[in-house]
Design a protein around this motif. Structure first.
Motif, mmCIF file in Angstrom:
data_model
loop_
_atom_site.group_PDB
_atom_site.id
_atom_site.type_symbol
_atom_site.label_atom_id
_atom_site.label_comp_id
_atom_site.label_asym_id
_atom_site.label_seq_id
_atom_site.Cartn_x
_atom_site.Cartn_y
_atom_site.Cartn_z
ATOM 1 N N UNK A 9 58.969 71.124 19.173
ATOM 2 C CA UNK A 9 57.972 71.057 20.234
ATOM 3 C C UNK A 9 57.584 72.468 20.645
ATOM 4 N N UNK A 10 56.295 72.729 20.760
ATOM 5 C CA UNK A 10 55.789 74.040 21.138
ATOM 6 C C UNK A 10 55.169 73.927 22.530
ATOM 7 N N UNK A 11 55.656 74.685 23.522
ATOM 8 C CA UNK A 11 55.058 74.628 24.855
ATOM 9 C C UNK A 11 53.582 75.027 24.807
ATOM 10 N N UNK A 12 52.776 74.328 25.599
ATOM 11 C CA UNK A 12 51.354 74.596 25.637
ATOM 12 C C UNK A 12 50.942 74.846 27.085
ATOM 13 N N UNK A 13 50.199 75.914 27.318
ATOM 14 C CA UNK A 13 49.704 76.233 28.649
ATOM 15 C C UNK A 13 48.427 75.424 28.880
ATOM 16 N N UNK A 14 48.499 74.437 29.785
ATOM 17 C CA UNK A 14 47.374 73.545 30.000
ATOM 18 C C UNK A 14 46.184 74.267 30.632
ATOM 19 N N UNK A 15 46.445 75.330 31.417
ATOM 20 C CA UNK A 15 45.358 76.069 32.048
ATOM 21 C C UNK A 15 44.640 76.970 31.047
ATOM 22 N N UNK A 16 45.438 77.629 30.196
ATOM 23 C CA UNK A 16 44.841 78.511 29.202
ATOM 24 C C UNK A 16 44.376 77.753 27.965
ATOM 25 N N UNK A 17 44.927 76.551 27.771
ATOM 26 C CA UNK A 17 44.539 75.740 26.627
ATOM 27 C C UNK A 17 45.020 76.284 25.306
ATOM 28 N N UNK A 18 46.215 76.888 25.289
ATOM 29 C CA UNK A 18 46.721 77.430 24.031
ATOM 30 C C UNK A 18 48.245 77.401 24.037
ATOM 31 N N UNK A 19 48.818 77.489 22.830
ATOM 32 C CA UNK A 19 50.265 77.583 22.701
ATOM 33 C C UNK A 19 50.725 78.907 23.291
ATOM 34 N N UNK A 20 51.887 78.876 23.979
ATOM 35 C CA UNK A 20 52.373 80.103 24.600
ATOM 36 C C UNK A 20 53.687 80.579 24.007
ATOM 37 N N UNK A 21 54.211 79.851 23.042
ATOM 38 C CA UNK A 21 55.450 80.295 22.399
ATOM 39 C C UNK A 21 55.601 79.585 21.073
ATOM 40 N N UNK A 38 62.829 73.696 34.596
ATOM 41 C CA UNK A 38 62.061 72.769 35.438
ATOM 42 C C UNK A 38 60.729 73.339 35.925
ATOM 43 N N UNK A 39 60.646 74.646 36.136
ATOM 44 C CA UNK A 39 59.408 75.257 36.604
ATOM 45 C C UNK A 39 58.437 75.538 35.465
ATOM 46 N N UNK A 40 58.911 75.451 34.225
ATOM 47 C CA UNK A 40 58.080 75.734 33.074
ATOM 48 C C UNK A 40 57.936 77.213 32.768
ATOM 49 N N UNK A 55 61.123 84.442 28.808
ATOM 50 C CA UNK A 55 60.366 84.401 30.056
ATOM 51 C C UNK A 55 58.890 84.256 29.681
ATOM 52 N N UNK A 56 58.334 83.069 29.913
ATOM 53 C CA UNK A 56 56.980 82.785 29.451
ATOM 54 C C UNK A 56 55.900 83.576 30.202
ATOM 55 N N UNK A 57 55.924 83.655 31.557
ATOM 56 C CA UNK A 57 54.868 84.425 32.237
ATOM 57 C C UNK A 57 54.857 85.902 31.846
ATOM 58 N N UNK A 77 69.405 73.445 33.513
ATOM 59 C CA UNK A 77 68.792 74.490 34.323
ATOM 60 C C UNK A 77 68.945 74.178 35.804
ATOM 61 N N UNK A 78 69.069 75.214 36.641
ATOM 62 C CA UNK A 78 68.917 75.036 38.082
ATOM 63 C C UNK A 78 67.446 74.741 38.359
ATOM 64 N N UNK A 79 67.146 74.237 39.567
ATOM 65 C CA UNK A 79 65.778 73.810 39.877
ATOM 66 C C UNK A 79 64.768 74.947 39.773
ATOM 67 N N UNK A 80 65.185 76.172 40.125
ATOM 68 C CA UNK A 80 64.262 77.305 40.083
ATOM 69 C C UNK A 80 64.268 78.048 38.747
ATOM 70 N N UNK A 81 65.109 77.602 37.811
ATOM 71 C CA UNK A 81 65.174 78.236 36.499
ATOM 72 C C UNK A 81 65.912 79.554 36.476
ATOM 73 N N UNK A 82 66.604 79.909 37.574
ATOM 74 C CA UNK A 82 67.338 81.182 37.623
ATOM 75 C C UNK A 82 68.736 81.090 37.030
#
Length: 197
Positions: A9-21, A38-40, A55-57, A77-82
């Protein structure tokens, strides 16, 4: 998202409309996997025995380590992904680890905190509270802290702030030992736990 069977599975950024990793080649369809926080914002990627936290961002790797175990299927993962808790094979057994992704410090959770030698059994099935303070897990080890029963598996609770393990499946007064425990589930605040016995 999980890999295997020839797909990843490849994560996809729905706002940018492209694969991000995507995994770097060569692609290994059998031993590859990916798990989003959980935060993506963070991604656990495992390929051919190497685990990378991405780190995706920021479009950067936070940490990488070798692990023969299927970390992606035994991670939480913890809820905040930390915070990320996972299983890795070390000291003669599978053990539970906690990674603080703000400091990149890794802590051995399933330990007796004596001079660390081989554990007497495997640990698995980690779950983590929302804030990353508590980790519940199953262990067959008989050389965890004082009070360890002679057989397992049992359910333990690790407190990140105190660095202690507490046996949750100890025998109650006037009853036999709770036997063969599995599948722990932890509430968001770590104040309640359920498990199969």
């Amino acid at each position: 998202a999980g890999g295997g069977g020839g797909q990843l599975a490849i994560p996809d950024d729905m706002l940018l409309g492209k694969d991000i990793y995507t995994n770097a080649p060569p692609f290994d369809p059998v031993n590859s996997a990916a798990v989003l926080s959980p935060t993506g914002g963070r991604l656990l990627s495992q390929r051919s025995g190497v685990v990378t936290i991405f780190d995706l961002p920021r479009n950067t790797n936070l940490i990488s380590f070798a692990s023969p175990a299927s970390v992606w299927s035994q991670s939480a993962w913890s809820a905040d992904g930390n915070y990320l808790t996972y299983v890795a094979g070390t000291n003669g057994a599978n053990n539970i680890y906690l990674c603080d992704l703000s400091t990149l410090a890794t802590t051995l959770v399933s330990s007796n905190y004596q001079p660390i030698g081989p554990m007497t059994g495997d640990s698995d099935s980690p779950v983590i509270s929302a804030d990353g303070r508590f980790i519940a897990y199953r262990s067959c080890a008989t050389n965890l802290p004082a009070g360890s029963p002679g057989s397992g598996p049992n359910i333990w609770l690790y407190d990140r702030l105190t660095g202690t393990n507490t046996l949750l499946t100890a025998a109650q007064a006037n009853s036999g030992q709770v036997v063969y425990c599995s599948k722990p589930v932890l509430s968001r605040d770590g104040g309640a736990i359920a498990f199969v016995s």
